[in-house]
Design a protein around this motif. Structure first.
Motif, PDB file in Angstrom:
ATOM      1  N   LEU A 252      33.079  15.325  18.241  1.00 20.23           N
ATOM      2  CA  LEU A 252      33.223  14.338  17.182  1.00 20.23           C
ATOM      3  C   LEU A 252      32.249  14.698  16.077  1.00 20.23           C
ATOM      4  CD1 LEU A 252      34.563  11.455  16.496  1.00 20.23           C
ATOM      5  CD2 LEU A 252      32.312  10.582  17.071  1.00 20.23           C
ATOM      6  N   GLN A 253      32.795  14.946  14.904  1.00 23.45           N
ATOM      7  CA  GLN A 253      31.969  15.312  13.764  1.00 23.45           C
ATOM      8  C   GLN A 253      31.673  14.031  12.972  1.00 23.45           C
ATOM      9  OE1 GLN A 253      31.225  18.662  13.538  1.00 23.45           O
ATOM     10  NE2 GLN A 253      29.621  17.959  12.139  1.00 23.45           N
ATOM     11  N   ASN A 254      30.388  13.695  12.895  1.00 24.93           N
ATOM     12  CA  ASN A 254      30.049  12.446  12.225  1.00 24.93           C
ATOM     13  C   ASN A 254      28.771  12.655  11.437  1.00 24.93           C
ATOM     14  OD1 ASN A 254      27.979  10.015  12.729  1.00 24.93           O
ATOM     15  ND2 ASN A 254      29.982   9.212  12.190  1.00 24.93           N
ATOM     16  N   GLY A 255      28.876  12.572  10.112  1.00 25.59           N
ATOM     17  CA  GLY A 255      27.705  12.751   9.266  1.00 25.59           C
ATOM     18  C   GLY A 255      27.023  14.073   9.562  1.00 25.59           C
ATOM     19  N   ASP A 256      25.723  13.979   9.862  1.00 30.44           N
ATOM     20  CA  ASP A 256      24.928  15.182  10.060  1.00 30.44           C
ATOM     21  C   ASP A 256      25.063  15.797  11.448  1.00 30.44           C
ATOM     22  OD1 ASP A 256      23.957  15.342   7.601  1.00 30.44           O
ATOM     23  OD2 ASP A 256      21.930  14.597   8.048  1.00 30.44           O
ATOM     24  N   PHE A 257      25.684  15.079  12.351  1.00 31.74           N
ATOM     25  CA  PHE A 257      25.652  15.623  13.701  1.00 31.74           C
ATOM     26  C   PHE A 257      27.036  15.691  14.333  1.00 31.74           C
ATOM     27  CE2 PHE A 257      26.059  11.340  14.722  1.00 31.74           C
ATOM     28  CZ  PHE A 257      26.028  11.094  16.069  1.00 31.74           C
ATOM     29  N   SER A 258      27.124  16.574  15.298  1.00 29.00           N
ATOM     30  CA  SER A 258      28.382  16.675  16.029  1.00 29.00           C
ATOM     31  C   SER A 258      28.084  16.430  17.498  1.00 29.00           C
ATOM     32  CB  SER A 258      28.993  18.061  15.828  1.00 29.00           C
ATOM     33  OG  SER A 258      28.035  19.037  16.161  1.00 29.00           O
ATOM     34  N   LEU A 259      29.024  15.752  18.139  1.00 30.89           N
ATOM     35  CA  LEU A 259      28.758  15.269  19.479  1.00 30.89           C
ATOM     36  C   LEU A 259      29.842  15.743  20.430  1.00 30.89           C
ATOM     37  CD1 LEU A 259      26.660  12.915  20.475  1.00 30.89           C
ATOM     38  CD2 LEU A 259      28.846  11.826  20.944  1.00 30.89           C
ATOM     39  N   GLN A 260      29.421  16.303  21.556  1.00 31.93           N
ATOM     40  CA  GLN A 260      30.379  16.763  22.552  1.00 31.93           C
ATOM     41  C   GLN A 260      30.960  15.544  23.273  1.00 31.93           C
ATOM     42  OE1 GLN A 260      31.112  20.046  22.909  1.00 31.93           O
ATOM     43  NE2 GLN A 260      29.690  20.400  21.218  1.00 31.93           N
ATOM     44  N   LEU A 261      32.279  15.503  23.347  1.00 30.69           N
ATOM     45  CA  LEU A 261      32.925  14.412  24.085  1.00 30.69           C
ATOM     46  C   LEU A 261      33.757  15.013  25.195  1.00 30.69           C
ATOM     47  CD1 LEU A 261      34.152  11.944  21.329  1.00 30.69           C
ATOM     48  CD2 LEU A 261      32.371  11.537  23.022  1.00 30.69           C
ATOM     49  N   PRO A 262      33.190  15.145  26.392  1.00 39.15           N
ATOM     50  CA  PRO A 262      33.971  15.734  27.476  1.00 39.15           C
ATOM     51  C   PRO A 262      35.206  14.876  27.776  1.00 39.15           C
ATOM     52  CG  PRO A 262      31.861  14.865  28.259  1.00 39.15           C
ATOM     53  CD  PRO A 262      31.856  14.741  26.790  1.00 39.15           C
ATOM     54  N   GLY A 263      36.314  15.518  27.998  1.00 40.70           N
ATOM     55  CA  GLY A 263      37.534  14.790  28.329  1.00 40.70           C
ATOM     56  C   GLY A 263      38.462  14.644  27.137  1.00 40.70           C
ATOM     57  N   TYR A 264      37.976  14.947  25.913  1.00 35.68           N
ATOM     58  CA  TYR A 264      38.820  14.793  24.736  1.00 35.68           C
ATOM     59  C   TYR A 264      39.203  16.149  24.140  1.00 35.68           C
ATOM     60  CZ  TYR A 264      37.655   9.809  24.668  1.00 35.68           C
ATOM     61  OH  TYR A 264      37.520   8.500  24.974  1.00 35.68           O
ATOM     62  N   GLU A 265      39.130  17.228  24.971  1.00 38.87           N
ATOM     63  CA  GLU A 265      39.341  18.568  24.435  1.00 38.87           C
ATOM     64  C   GLU A 265      40.736  18.755  23.844  1.00 38.87           C
ATOM     65  OE1 GLU A 265      37.841  17.984  27.273  1.00 38.87           O
ATOM     66  OE2 GLU A 265      35.888  18.957  27.175  1.00 38.87           O
ATOM     67  N   GLU A 266      41.696  18.019  24.388  1.00 35.61           N
ATOM     68  CA  GLU A 266      43.088  18.227  23.986  1.00 35.61           C
ATOM     69  C   GLU A 266      43.459  17.476  22.716  1.00 35.61           C
ATOM     70  OE1 GLU A 266      45.095  20.255  25.952  1.00 35.61           O
ATOM     71  OE2 GLU A 266      43.136  20.625  26.914  1.00 35.61           O
ATOM     72  N   VAL A 267      42.555  16.609  22.271  1.00 34.04           N
ATOM     73  CA  VAL A 267      42.944  15.709  21.186  1.00 34.04           C
ATOM     74  C   VAL A 267      42.395  16.202  19.854  1.00 34.04           C
ATOM     75  CG1 VAL A 267      43.153  13.279  20.619  1.00 34.04           C
ATOM     76  CG2 VAL A 267      42.423  13.958  22.910  1.00 34.04           C
ATOM     77  N   GLN A 268      43.181  16.010  18.836  1.00 36.61           N
ATOM     78  CA  GLN A 268      42.681  16.304  17.499  1.00 36.61           C
ATOM     79  C   GLN A 268      43.070  15.158  16.566  1.00 36.61           C
ATOM     80  OE1 GLN A 268      42.976  20.223  16.186  1.00 36.61           O
ATOM     81  NE2 GLN A 268      42.592  19.731  14.036  1.00 36.61           N
ATOM     82  N   ILE A 269      42.093  14.462  16.055  1.00 40.56           N
ATOM     83  CA  ILE A 269      42.361  13.354  15.140  1.00 40.56           C
ATOM     84  C   ILE A 269      41.454  13.514  13.932  1.00 40.56           C
ATOM     85  CG2 ILE A 269      42.653  10.856  14.932  1.00 40.56           C
ATOM     86  CD1 ILE A 269      42.249  10.634  17.920  1.00 40.56           C
ATOM     87  N   GLU A 270      42.029  13.318  12.768  1.00 40.60           N
ATOM     88  CA  GLU A 270      41.240  13.482  11.546  1.00 40.60           C
ATOM     89  C   GLU A 270      40.247  12.328  11.377  1.00 40.60           C
ATOM     90  OE1 GLU A 270      40.826  16.049   9.547  1.00 40.60           O
ATOM     91  OE2 GLU A 270      42.124  17.037  11.030  1.00 40.60           O
ATOM     92  N   GLU A 271      40.706  11.131  11.689  1.00 39.06           N
ATOM     93  CA  GLU A 271      39.822   9.988  11.493  1.00 39.06           C
ATOM     94  C   GLU A 271      39.835   9.093  12.708  1.00 39.06           C
ATOM     95  OE1 GLU A 271      39.643   7.084   8.037  1.00 39.06           O
ATOM     96  OE2 GLU A 271      40.020   9.033   7.071  1.00 39.06           O
ATOM     97  N   THR A 272      38.722   9.010  13.395  1.00 39.56           N
ATOM     98  CA  THR A 272      38.658   8.151  14.572  1.00 39.56           C
ATOM     99  C   THR A 272      37.288   7.481  14.622  1.00 39.56           C
ATOM    100  OG1 THR A 272      39.077   8.063  16.945  1.00 39.56           O
ATOM    101  CG2 THR A 272      37.816   9.929  16.150  1.00 39.56           C
ATOM    102  N   VAL A 273      37.132   6.603  15.595  1.00 36.52           N
ATOM    103  CA  VAL A 273      35.869   5.875  15.704  1.00 36.52           C
ATOM    104  C   VAL A 273      35.337   6.020  17.115  1.00 36.52           C
ATOM    105  CG1 VAL A 273      34.726   3.651  15.450  1.00 36.52           C
ATOM    106  CG2 VAL A 273      36.714   4.187  14.045  1.00 36.52           C
ATOM    107  N   GLY A 274      34.079   6.421  17.219  1.00 37.47           N
ATOM    108  CA  GLY A 274      33.420   6.441  18.510  1.00 37.47           C
ATOM    109  C   GLY A 274      32.596   5.173  18.668  1.00 37.47           C
TER     110      GLY A 274
END
Lengths: 355, 277
Positions: A252-274
């Motif tokens: 998940l790319q958010n602002g200055d940092f990117s966060l690994q989200l195990p289990g979501y490897e197959e998904v690609q969404i332009e705009e989502t909320v964690g």
């Protein structure tokens, strides 16, 4: 007695108050209907009680269809938010009312009624106030009279409409513990309406979370809190931090940092909320990789858990963090300081892809 | 602070002017006439006073007034409760129309209210011929007086109860139903005690108006002495015949009735305040 609702629909004029409500309540369960105001929870309770009609759907008490039965015939106890006590009757007369209005054939003797009233007064710990009038009682006492009055007719189902909504915090907590104990001793099938998450999580066996006339999720307190089925439930049950961003190859790319989200490897969404709970945020005074920089804007240090309010430097967004008091003391954080934040856990709702 | 003045408080001078104006106004238009009624009534001594209110015509007028009260007040009380119940508990088409209709007698001049019944039941009226053929007398008889009074005093009880019952809501009634009470039990044990003071207040106002109604009754009664004259009509007849002492004697009787009504009304208002606190 068990309660079975299927496909209940209700309109008030053009307003669609209840949409396709199906719900099964087991005998002896204590259920909370939880939702914001306008979510339809009170309407649903009133429909179960027979105080309101429904447009379509079915309601079964055990295996009996009760749709054609009036409130008077459903053998329910109803407790109103504002007590609805009979102000011209004493406490004892209020409690005895349901027994006194019975037909001669079913009416207990005068002595039996008196005994029953005395017993109930003892149960709600108001024996000394039997001859008082409701206006002479405090809010908590009135609500206990209302409960005793509802219990006097030995209902098969107890329905409570925001029973503690009009009381102050301390009394509220006491009464809610008392209700829990009462339910343990007398397991009457009970449904109560509340907009207070804490109350629902604390008291109920299962929680039905409602929003805009629909059921969002049904589950035990742990289930709905740990595994919310929708962003609404996540938001509604407790505080939450939002991380908007792009989800790509499990990151998940958010602002200055990117966060690994195990289990979501197959998904690609332009705009989502964690979504991350305040206690699932890691806070540090040293810069470590994959963190975001934030300013401490407010510290609320009362109690076992310290609440911190932060302002993210990169996006200027607001963050809430909860850390144990001891950890807070070791960190020695002060207001205005720069800290580094990283979510320990995050939940992303992808349509038909919830983990 | 000693000189502190609340923003809603007027200066002393303004207070005195306002109080003075009210007292002057009340004395001129209420107390003075009241005094005149009683002084004129007793002008020629107690004996004349007694004779004026105890002769057969006066007694017949008093009796007729009381009969009308006995019929009209209970009927309008019943109607008031039913309509207030209907309007405050249910929503239905034509609810606003019903509310307007209840207010109608307030808006229509009593003389016109009387005329309506003459046009309906009078000899030249809509049902006149039919009634004549069947020897039924409504106009210039008791039924006409009752009908006209009934019409004029319809709003009193209903108007008093509707806002009261709307404000009270119905959660107590719902609680009563959920405890197994029937509709009638709920009405007797819950609703009636809740509205009793408002109801009594409405009944008293209605009663006062029934006793005092002049315009509508005047049109339908025919002023038949000792037969269709109510107290206000009897006073008018006496006055027109220059029997001022007698007219004022009967008037004083009505005034006493009115004063009693006001006292009871105030007692009830005071009582209601106490119970709602």
């Amino acid at each position: 007695m068990s309660i079975q609702l299927s496909k209940v629909e209700k309109h008030f004029g053009n307003y669609h108050a209840l949409r396709d409500i199906s719900l099964a309540v087991e005998a002896g369960e204590l259920i909370a209907l939880l939702g914001p105001s306008g979510s339809g929870k009170t309407s649903l309770l009133r429909i179960i009680a027979g105080l309101e009609s429904l447009d379509s759907g079915e309601i079964l008490f055990d295996d009996t269809n009760v749709l054609t039965l009036s409130a008077k015939q459903r053998n329910i106890g109803f407790v109103f938010q504002h007590y609805a006590l009979f102000n011209h009757m004493t406490v004892a007369e209020n409690i005895a009312y349901g027994l006194k209005v019975r037909t001669r054939k079913n009416r207990p003797s005068k002595q039996q009624i008196e005994e029953k009233v005395a017993e109930l007064l003892q149960l709600v710990k108001l024996d000394h106030l039997a001859t008082r009038y409701p206006t002479q009682l405090s809010g908590g006492q009135r609500q206990r009279v209302a409960l005793a009055r509802a219990l006097a007719v030995e209902p098969k189902v107890l329905l409570l409409d925001e029973p503690f909504g009009a009381l102050d915090a301390k009394v509220r907590k006491d009464l809610r513990r008392w209700l829990r104990n009462l339910h343990n001793d007398f397991p009457i099938t009970s449904i109560f309406v509340t907009h207070d998450q804490e109350e629902a999580l604390d008291v109920a066996d299962r929680i039905v979370i409602m929003n805009e006339g629909k059921i969002e999720q049904i589950g035990t307190p742990t289930e709905v809190y740990e595994h919310p089925a929708s962003p609404f439930v996540y938001n509604f049950l407790g505080n939450v931090n939002l991380f908007k961003g792009r989800l790509h190859q499990g990151t998940l790319q958010n602002g200055d940092f990117s966060l690994q989200l195990p289990g979501y490897e197959e998904v690609q969404i332009e705009e989502t909320v964690g979504y991350t709970r305040p206690h699932d945020l890691l806070i540090s005074k040293q810069k470590i990789p994959d963190t975001v920089t934030a300013l401490v804007t407010h510290i609320h240090p009362i109690g076992a858990v310290v609440h911190l309010e932060l302002n993210r430097i990169d996006t200027n967004e607001f963050l809430e963090v909860e850390i144990p008091q001891e950890y807070f003391r070791n960190l020695e954080i002060t207001k205005g300081e720069t800290v580094y934040i990283k979510p320990k856990q995050m939940k992303v709702f992808v349509e038909d892809y919830v983990i | 602070m000693k000189n502190f003045k609340k923003p809603t408080e007027e200066s002393k001078a303004v207070q005195y002017v306002l109080i003075g104006t009210s007292v002057l106004f009340l004395s001129l238009f209420l107390l003075l006439p009241l005094a005149i009624i009683f002084t004129t009534a007793f002008q020629k001594g107690l004996d004349t006073y007694w004779a004026s209110i105890s002769n057969s015509e006066a007694l017949a007028a008093i009796k007729l007034t009381l009969i009308v009260v006995a019929i009209v007040v209970p009927l309008n009380t019943l109607f008031g409760i039913i309509s207030a119940w209907l309007i405050s508990k249910y929503s239905f088409k034509g609810k606003n129309l019903l509310l307007t209709l209840i207010d109608l007698p307030f808006a229509v001049s009593p003389v016109i209210s009387g005329l309506i019944f003459v046009l309906l039941f009078g000899a030249q009226g809509l049902f006149g011929t039919y009634l004549l053929e069947h020897d039924v007398y409504i106009i210039f008889a008791l039924p006409g007086i009752v009908l006209a009074t009934l019409f004029v005093t319809v709003p009193f009880v209903a108007r008093e109860l509707i806002p009261l019952m709307q404000a009270q809501g119905q959660s107590e009634e719902e609680a009563s139903h959920s405890l197994g009470a029937s509709g009638l039990q709920t009405f007797i044990h819950i609703t009636l005690p809740k509205i009793k003071w408002g109801l009594l207040y409405g009944v008293i106002l209605c009663n006062a108006r029934v006793i005092g109604e002049f315009g509508a009754v005047s049109v339908v009664s025919g002023h038949i002495r000792g037969l269709t004259n109510t107290m206000p009509l009897h006073i008018e007849v006496l006055y027109n015949e220059y029997q001022f002492t007698a007219a004022f004697a009967v008037a004083s009787l009505m005034t006493i009735l009115a004063l009693f009504t006001i006292i009871i009304k105030n007692l009830i208002q005071w009582r209601t305040k106490e119970t709602t606190l």
